[in-house]
Design an enzyme around this catalytic site. Structure first.
Site, PDB file in Angstrom:
ATOM      1  N   HIS A 121      -1.406 -14.966  25.855  1.00  0.00           N
ATOM      2  CA  HIS A 121      -1.990 -15.419  24.601  1.00  0.00           C
ATOM      3  C   HIS A 121      -1.326 -16.696  24.095  1.00  0.00           C
ATOM      4  O   HIS A 121      -1.988 -17.568  23.540  1.00  0.00           O
ATOM      5  CB  HIS A 121      -1.869 -14.325  23.540  1.00  0.00           C
ATOM      6  CG  HIS A 121      -2.499 -14.683  22.234  1.00  0.00           C
ATOM      7  ND1 HIS A 121      -3.854 -14.594  22.015  1.00  0.00           N
ATOM      8  CD2 HIS A 121      -1.959 -15.153  21.076  1.00  0.00           C
ATOM      9  CE1 HIS A 121      -4.127 -14.986  20.776  1.00  0.00           C
ATOM     10  NE2 HIS A 121      -2.994 -15.329  20.186  1.00  0.00           N
TER      11      HIS A 121
ATOM     12  N   SER B  29      -9.177 -16.235  18.498  1.00  0.00           N
ATOM     13  CA  SER B  29      -9.529 -14.830  18.698  1.00  0.00           C
ATOM     14  C   SER B  29      -8.486 -13.908  18.076  1.00  0.00           C
ATOM     15  O   SER B  29      -7.300 -14.235  18.012  1.00  0.00           O
ATOM     16  CB  SER B  29      -9.634 -14.531  20.194  1.00  0.00           C
ATOM     17  OG  SER B  29      -8.371 -14.728  20.824  1.00  0.00           O
ATOM     18  N   HIS B  30      -8.949 -12.753  17.628  1.00  0.00           N
ATOM     19  CA  HIS B  30      -8.068 -11.647  17.241  1.00  0.00           C
ATOM     20  C   HIS B  30      -8.722 -10.362  17.737  1.00  0.00           C
ATOM     21  O   HIS B  30      -8.850  -9.381  17.011  1.00  0.00           O
ATOM     22  CB  HIS B  30      -7.854 -11.625  15.722  1.00  0.00           C
ATOM     23  CG  HIS B  30      -6.409 -11.503  15.344  1.00  0.00           C
ATOM     24  ND1 HIS B  30      -5.932 -10.599  14.434  1.00  0.00           N
ATOM     25  CD2 HIS B  30      -5.317 -12.189  15.773  1.00  0.00           C
ATOM     26  CE1 HIS B  30      -4.615 -10.731  14.310  1.00  0.00           C
ATOM     27  NE2 HIS B  30      -4.223 -11.687  15.109  1.00  0.00           N
TER      28      HIS B  30
ATOM     29  N   HIS C 145      -8.107  -8.022  20.445  1.00  0.00           N
ATOM     30  CA  HIS C 145      -7.426  -6.762  20.748  1.00  0.00           C
ATOM     31  C   HIS C 145      -6.865  -6.077  19.498  1.00  0.00           C
ATOM     32  O   HIS C 145      -7.043  -4.867  19.324  1.00  0.00           O
ATOM     33  CB  HIS C 145      -6.325  -7.002  21.785  1.00  0.00           C
ATOM     34  CG  HIS C 145      -6.844  -7.362  23.149  1.00  0.00           C
ATOM     35  ND1 HIS C 145      -7.536  -8.532  23.387  1.00  0.00           N
ATOM     36  CD2 HIS C 145      -6.785  -6.705  24.336  1.00  0.00           C
ATOM     37  CE1 HIS C 145      -7.869  -8.584  24.664  1.00  0.00           C
ATOM     38  NE2 HIS C 145      -7.430  -7.489  25.265  1.00  0.00           N
TER      39      HIS C 145
ATOM     40  N   GLN D 245      -0.539  -6.677  12.661  1.00  0.00           N
ATOM     41  CA  GLN D 245      -0.073  -7.345  11.451  1.00  0.00           C
ATOM     42  C   GLN D 245      -0.828  -6.835  10.223  1.00  0.00           C
ATOM     43  O   GLN D 245      -1.971  -6.408  10.313  1.00  0.00           O
ATOM     44  CB  GLN D 245      -0.279  -8.856  11.576  1.00  0.00           C
ATOM     45  CG  GLN D 245       0.318  -9.456  12.829  1.00  0.00           C
ATOM     46  CD  GLN D 245      -0.678  -9.584  13.952  1.00  0.00           C
ATOM     47  OE1 GLN D 245      -1.484  -8.682  14.185  1.00  0.00           O
ATOM     48  NE2 GLN D 245      -0.628 -10.686  14.661  1.00  0.00           N
TER      49      GLN D 245
ATOM     50  N   GLU E 228       5.342 -10.638  13.823  1.00  0.00           N
ATOM     51  CA  GLU E 228       4.232 -11.525  13.476  1.00  0.00           C
ATOM     52  C   GLU E 228       3.743 -11.244  12.050  1.00  0.00           C
ATOM     53  O   GLU E 228       2.557 -11.337  11.755  1.00  0.00           O
ATOM     54  CB  GLU E 228       3.103 -11.386  14.503  1.00  0.00           C
ATOM     55  CG  GLU E 228       3.534 -11.860  15.878  1.00  0.00           C
ATOM     56  CD  GLU E 228       2.475 -11.687  16.961  1.00  0.00           C
ATOM     57  OE1 GLU E 228       1.324 -11.365  16.625  1.00  0.00           O
ATOM     58  OE2 GLU E 228       2.804 -11.873  18.152  1.00  0.00           O
ATOM     59  N   SER E 229       4.687 -10.904  11.181  1.00  0.00           N
ATOM     60  CA  SER E 229       4.342 -10.719   9.775  1.00  0.00           C
ATOM     61  C   SER E 229       3.609 -11.950   9.259  1.00  0.00           C
ATOM     62  O   SER E 229       3.909 -13.086   9.646  1.00  0.00           O
ATOM     63  CB  SER E 229       5.606 -10.491   8.936  1.00  0.00           C
ATOM     64  OG  SER E 229       6.204  -9.258   9.269  1.00  0.00           O
TER      65      SER E 229
ATOM     66  N   GLY F 231      -8.900 -25.313  20.611  1.00  0.00           N
ATOM     67  CA  GLY F 231      -9.525 -23.992  20.599  1.00  0.00           C
ATOM     68  C   GLY F 231      -8.568 -22.925  21.050  1.00  0.00           C
ATOM     69  O   GLY F 231      -7.367 -22.987  20.794  1.00  0.00           O
TER      70      GLY F 231
ATOM     71  N   SER G 151      -8.936 -16.396  25.254  1.00  0.00           N
ATOM     72  CA  SER G 151      -8.652 -14.970  25.133  1.00  0.00           C
ATOM     73  C   SER G 151      -9.012 -14.290  26.441  1.00  0.00           C
ATOM     74  O   SER G 151     -10.186 -14.123  26.758  1.00  0.00           O
ATOM     75  CB  SER G 151      -9.455 -14.359  23.979  1.00  0.00           C
ATOM     76  OG  SER G 151      -9.247 -12.950  23.933  1.00  0.00           O
TER      77      SER G 151
END
EC number: 6.3.5.3
Length: 760
Positions: free
Chosen positions: A61, A111-112, A114, A258, A330-331, A555, A558
Site C-alpha cells: 500500500h 482507496s480505503h 480493506h 482507524q 495510523e491515528s 493517484g 490498491s
C-alpha cells in the site's frame, strides 16, 4: 537463537550486539529477502522500531513495490504541452493544476477498501478524512469530496452489512466536516462480494503562490507534530491490511481500523490555513497510512539533510503504547510541519488559538540519517530514503489470462433480443430499476451536496461542479467512472473507456477537461494474470491521456482485492477534472423545458458486449467492449464547449450504461419533463429499434436545445454526427412506433430498488 521479549528496550546499540536475535519480520508482512535487504542497508539487524517502520513503509500500500516499475508509462506519454498546466505532479501528496486567474486546484482519489470491509463506518469515514488531509498538505482549502463505491450483490446479507455502514461513514464524516459531496458512483457486482471498493476523492483550491510541499530542509528547523493525540487505533491499519488478500473465511489480518473525528479535522483545516497564511510553515505532511513512520521518513527523504526525533515527546491517548506501536499507529487528524526556529512562537500562537495541540518532537539535522530516540536511547538510525523511497521494486511475472479467448469469443450476438415495442418497454423498466441503473438517492440523500454554497451541480447530474472564485465564478467540474466489466473483457480498452466516460461527463457540464487522477483497484500482484491486467490498464490510461492531451497528476494503487484466489474485476477508477470560466453557464443532465429539440450527438453501432442490458437481462459477460474513439471524444467535448459558450444548450447527458433508452428516461425524470422520440430510425445505420436504444457505443451525448435556437446549435456542432430525434414535453417517454411509458411508472421502477432493500 535469542528471542526478543521486550521490544521497548531494543536500542540500536542492543541490535548491534545481538545480531542473531530472532525477529517477527514475517508476521509484519515482510518477505525473507526483504528482511535480508534491510539488514544489508543498515549493516546490522534492525531494532524492532526500525523493523516496524520498514514493514509498513515497504508494504504494498505504501511502497507501490509491485506497480512502480510500470509508472514510467506516465512519463513516457506526458508531453511538454500536457505539462504546461501541471504545477505539481506524481510523487507528492496530490497533484496540482493551474486553472487560471492565479488559481490552482489540487485533487486526488485514494482507496480505503480493506478497512471498510472490516469496519464499514470507520473504514469509510477515515478514508474520507485521509484524502482531505492529503489536499490540506498541499496548502489548499478542501472544497468538495466524491466517493466511487462498489459492492457485491445487492441482495447478499454481507452487502446489507457493509453498504449502510460505508454510506453512513462517508456521509457522517463529510457532513460533519462541512464539505459537499458532489458526485461518485455506486456499483453492484458479484465480483466485489468479498472485496467492496471504497474510493474517496477530494478537491481543494488555493492561490498558486500558496502551494506547499512535503520536505524537511534547513538544519535546525523544528519538527512539529500537531492535531490529535496518537492512539492504539489503526496500528498497522491500511498499510498492512491493504497489502494482503482476504481468505475465503474473512479477512486474513484484522489490525485495528482507524477511528475518525471529523470535528477535530475541521478545526485542523482552519488551523492549517491560518498557518499557511502566516507563512510559518516550511514543509508539511499529513499522517495517514504508516503514520509517523511515513511522515518522518518522507519529510527527511525529500529534504536536504537528516532528522532527529524524540519519540517519547509524542502526545499519546494511550500511555501503554510501545515505541514501535507509536511509529505504526495510523491515528487520524494529525499533521507534521517543519518550522524555522524564528517562526516557532507564531506557529504555536496560531495552534493555541485554534486549541490544536502542537509539540516540537525533533529537528532537521545536517546529517543524512533519520534518528529516533526513546527516553534518550537511539531506537532508529536509518537512511530515510531507504525507508520512504528506495524500498523493493518487483518486476512481477505477467501473462494474459487463458480464459480471455473463450470470454471474448462468447459475444452477445446469441442473446435473445426483444422484438416488439412491448418487450422493449418491459426491458427498459427492468434496467431502470436494476441495482446499477436505479436511483442512488437513498445513498446520496445522506450526503450534504450544497454546504459552503458553491456547489453548481451534483449527483445525479453527470459531473459535480463547484465554484472556486466567488468573484469571477471560475470553477471546476469533476467526474469519476469505470465499467469493470469492460476492463474484464479487455483491460486496455476498459481503462480507456473509463477515461473517456469521465472526460465526456465533465464535457457535458460545459467544462474543458484538464487533468486526471486514478485509483487502480486490482487483485493480487502475485498472480501473473492480474499483473497483465494492471499493466494493460496503465498502458491504456497513459496512452489515452496522451491522445486527449491531459496529464495524470497522481493517484493510488490498491492491490490484493481478492478473496482466496478469486480477484475482483479490474477496476481502474478514473477521475477527470475540467475548468469552467463561469459556473453559472454549467449544463445539467435533465430536460427542463417543453417544446425543446432533442438531439443525439455521436455515432451508434451494434455494441452490447459487457453492456448493462446483457448483464441485467441475461446475466451474461462476454464478447468485446465498445470501440474507443478518443479523437471523437475530444471533438465532442470541444463542440459541447462551443454550444455552452453560445448559450444554446438546455441540457446534456452522456450515453453510457444502458445506452439511449436509459439516458432518455433519466433526462426526463430529472425535472419531470417527458419526451417524444420520432427519429429513432436516424440513430445508427441499419440498426433496429432495440439496438438503437440499448447500444453502449461511446462518444455520444443526448442534448436538448430551445426550438428557436436549433439552427444555431447545429452550426455550433458542425463536424459532429448530430441527429434530431425528438421533442421534449408531456408526462411520458414515447418512442414512436414502439412504446409509451409514463414518467410515474418510470419513477416507481427507478426509485424503489434501494429503499426496498435498506428501508426508508
Amino acid at each position: 537463537m535469542t528471542v526478543m521479549t521486550d521490544p521497548t528496550v531494543d536500542t540500536v546499540e542492543n541490535a548491534a550486539a545481538t545480531p542473531d536475535l530472532e525477529q517477527p519480520w514475517a508476521e509484519l508482512g515482510l518477505k525473507g529477502d526483504e528482511y535480508a535487504n534491510i539488514r544489508e542497508i543498515i549493516g546490522r539487524r534492525p531494532t524492532i522500531a526500525e523493523l516496524a517502520m520498514y514493514s509498513v513503509m515497504w508494504s504494498e500500500h505504501c511502497s507501490y513495490k509491485s506497480s512502480k516499475i510500470h509508472f514510467k508509462l506516465w512519463g513516457e506519454n506526458t508531453t511538454d504541452e500536457m505539462r504546461e498546466k501541471l504545477l505539481v505532479g506524481i510523487g507528492e501528496n496530490a497533484g496540482v493544476v493551474d486553472i487560471g486567474d492565479g488559481w490552482a486546484v489540487t485533487f486526488k482519489v485514494e482507496s480505503h477498501n480493506h478497512p471498510s470491509y472490516v469496519e464499514p463506518y470507520q473504514g469509510a469515514a477515515t478514508g474520507v478524512g485521509g484524502i482531505i488531509r492529503d489536499i490540506m498538505s498541499m496548502g489548499a482549502r478542501p472544497i468538495a469530496v466524491m466517493d466511487p463505491l462498489r459492492f457485491g450483490n445487492l441482495h447478499h446479507p454481507d452487502t446489507q452489512r457493509v453498504l449502510p455502514g460505508v454510506v453512513a461513514g462517508v456521509g457522517g464524516y463529510g457532513n460533519c466536516i462541512g464539505l459537499p459531496n458532489i458526485g461518485g458512483e455506486v456499483v453492484f457486482d458479484d465480483c466485489y462480494q468479498g472485496n467492496p471498493l471504497v474510493n474517496a476523492l477530494c478537491v481543494g483550491a488555493m492561490r498558486i503562490e500558496d502551494i506547499h510541499l512535503a520536505k524537511a530542509s534547513g538544519a535546525g528547523n523544528k519538527v512539529i507534530l500537531f492535531g490529535a493525540r496518537t492512539g492504539g487505533d489503526g496500528i498497522g491499519g491500511v498499510s498492512v491490511l491493504a497489502s494482503e488478500t482476504f481468505e475465503a473465511g474473512g479477512p486474513a489480518k484484522r489490525p485495528a481500523v482507524q477511528v475518525g473525528d471529523p470535528f477535530a479535522e475541521k478545526v485542523l483545516i482552519e488551523c492549517c490555513l491560518d498557518l499557511y497564511a502566516a507563512h510559518v510553515v516550511d514543509g508539511i505532511q499529513d499522517l495517514g497510512g504508516a503514520g509517523l513512520s511515513c511522515a518522518t521518513s518522507e519529510l527527511a527523504s525529500n529534504g536536504d539533510g537528516g532528522m532527529k526525533v524524540e519519540l517519547d515527546l509524542v502526545p499519546l491517548r494511550d500511555a501503554s503504547l510501545q515505541p514501535h506501536e507509536i511509529l505504526m499507529s495510523e491515528s487520524q487528524e494529525r499533521m507534521m510541519a517543519v518550522v524555522e526556529p524564528g517562526k516557532l512562537a507564531e506557529f504555536m500562537e496560531i495552534t493555541d488559538r485554534w486549541d490544536v495541540e502542537a509539540t516540537v518532537i525533533g529537528e532537521v539535522t545536517d546529517g543524512d540519517h533519520l534518528v529516533i530516540t526513546w527516553h534518550g536511547e537511539t531506537i532508529v538510525d536509518v537512511p530515510p530514503r531507504s525507508v520512504a523511497h528506495e524500498g523493493p521494486t518487483y518486476d512481477r511475472p505477467l501473462a494474459r489470462p487463458d480464459y480471455l479467448d473463450a470470454l471474448n469469443a462468447d459475444g452477445p450476438e446469441s442473446l435473445a433480443r426483444p422484438t416488439t415495442g412491448d418487450e422493449i418497454r418491459a426491458q427498459l423498466l427492468t434496467l431502470l430499476g436494476s441495482p446499477n441503473l436505479c436511483s442512488k438517492g437513498w445513498v446520496t440523500d445522506q450526503y450534504d451536496r450544497y454546504v459552503l454554497g458553491n456547489t453548481a451541480l451534483a449527483q445525479p447530474d453527470d459531473a459535480g461542479v463547484v465554484r472556486v472564485d466567488e468573484e469571477t465564478g471560475r470553477g471546476v467540474a469533476i467526474a469519476t467512472d469505470c465499467n469493470s466489466r469492460f476492463a474484464k473483457l479487455d483491460p486496455y480498452t476498459g481503462a480507456q473507456l473509463a477515461l473517456a466516460e469521465a472526460y465526456r461527463n465533465v464535457a457535458t457540464s460545459g467544462a474543458a477537461p484538464l487533468a486526471v487522477t486514478d485509483c487502480l483497484n486490482f487483485g493480487s500482484p502475485e498472480d501473473p494474470g492480474v499483473m497483465w491486467q494492471f499493466r494493460e490498464a496503465i498502458r491504456g490510461i497513459a496512452e489515452g491521456c496522451r491522445d486527449l492531451g491531459i496529464p495524470v497528476t497522481g493517484g493510488n494503487v490498491s492491490f490484493y482485492n481478492q478473496t482466496g484466489d478469486v480477484a475482483i474485476h479490474p477496476t481502474p477508477v478514473i477521475g477527470v477534472l475540467g475548468v469552467l470560466e463561469d459556473v453559472s453557464k454549467r449544463t445539467g443532465s435533465g430536460f427542463r423545458e417543453s417544446g425543446s429539440a432533442v438531439y443525439l450527438l455521436g455515432e451508434t453501432r451494434d455494441e452490447l458486449g459487457g453492456s448493462e442490458w446483457a448483464h441485467v437481462v441475461h446475466k451474461h459477460l462476454g464478447g468485446l467492449p465498445p470501440r474507443v474513439d478518443l479523437m471523437a471524444e475530444q471533438a465532442l467535448a470541444k463542440a459541447l464547449a462551443t454550444a455552452v459558450d453560445a448559450g444554446v444548450l438546455e441540457s446534456a447527458h452522456d450515453l453510457s450504461d444502458g445506452g439511449l433508452a436509459i439516458a432518455l428516461a433519466e433526462a426526463s425524470l430529472r425535472h419531470g419533463v417527458g419526451v417524444t422520440v420520432d427519429g429513432l430510425d436516424r440513430v445508427g445505420e441499419g440498426l433496429d429499434a432495440f439496438t438503437a436504444l440499448f447500444s453502449e457505443s461511446t462518444a455520444r451525448v443526448l442534448v436538448s436545445v430551445a426550438a428557436d435556437r436549433a439552427a444555431e446549435f447545429e452550426t455550433a456542432v458542425t463536424g459532429i454526427p448530430a441527429v434530431r430525434i425528438g421533442t421534449t414535453g408531456g408526462r411520458n417517454v414515447e418512442v414512436a412506433g414502439q412504446f409509451t411509458v409514463s414518467l410515474a411508472e418510470l419513477r416507481v421502477a427507478h426509485e424503489f430498488t434501494l429503499p426496498a432493500v435498506f428501508g426508508g
